[in-house]
Design a protein around this motif. Sequence first.
Motif: not given
Length: 384
Positions: A146, A151, A156, A205-206
């Motif tokens: 990241w 971030l 995210p 996370e996405l």
Amino acid sequence: MTVSVEPTGGRAASARPAESGGQGATQELRPHAEDAFAAELAALAGQDDRPRPARWRLSPWAVATYLLGGTLPDGTVITPKYVGPRRIVEVAVTTLATDRALLLLGVPGTAKTWVSEHLAAAVSGDSTLLVQGTAGTPEEAIRYGWNYARLLAHGPSRDALVPSPVMRAMSEGMTARVEELTRIPADVQDTLITILSEKTLPIPELGEEVQAVRGFNLIATANDRDRGVNDLSSALRRRFNTVVLPLPESADAEVDIVARRVDQIGRSLDLPAAPDGIDEIRRVVTVFRELRDGVTTDGRTKVKSPSGTLSTAEAISVVTNGLALAAHFGDGVLRPGDVAAGILGAVVRDPAADAMVWQEYLEAVVRERDGWKDFYRACREVSA
């Protein structure tokens, strides 16, 4: 949802001059394989009329020809990049055309990294999608990382994600490389299991994933001396087709390998060619092989083996260093005194045990061998 990674275009946009069959006239100390041998790759692509797997630059036959060398119908000479059994190269190339990853295994110095680089260059035209394995390699090096500024600012997001070389290879249908796989911690190694079995990389996370497109595959290298460091789990090992790269079968083959690489490295460093250097190359190879095998070439005398590997790569290093000594501090002729110190450094890794092995070999073998008196004296001088 599936997310794609936009190609950077960095390698495709590279336009560096190169000479066929060797290092080109570039400013880089060591150009990537696809740059150094661009003319050969272009010649093969131009005359390659055989079926190519999806997104491959060359057919499997042409990739094997690139590695093993040959002469094309128009007379173009393709220089050998690997000197060894043809079947090994054919199996390695064929593996990359399937859904199984390739593991190149062997003792240190058997050209695993060299073969890996040239395979990726010939298949994808880009050998730089590389993860270097070490004891400190993190999971992010294989999956993704990241941009922490983005971030923290926005949470995210796709813009904050930093793709790994493996993630890029999956999205672009290219060949990724993982060097020294068994040096990577076991829990990090296992991040490859889903990638190699499901051909997908989840991004929880996405709430998204990257799915590998056709053309993607992975080449890993590992030293069999590293067994017990971070052994591959059985689950991960099953995802690879393992090809063992052996030491050169004969002294003549090893001399040929060393001579070719020393010539390439010497030209890249602007070192003059050493007249009659083949005699010293053969001497270095003979010493390494006898100490490695524990017996002299004629089979009459058993010798002790030192703790080091005494690989072909180390022989190349010894001769290259000797060539530099001859060029800068001698008369340009490669002599025993130019390689003696390098051999000593390669053989004596353990100052106590290896020094004794070396002294016994000098007195029992080198001292009694016809035509080796100058070499014996040079070795005694640096060993004192």
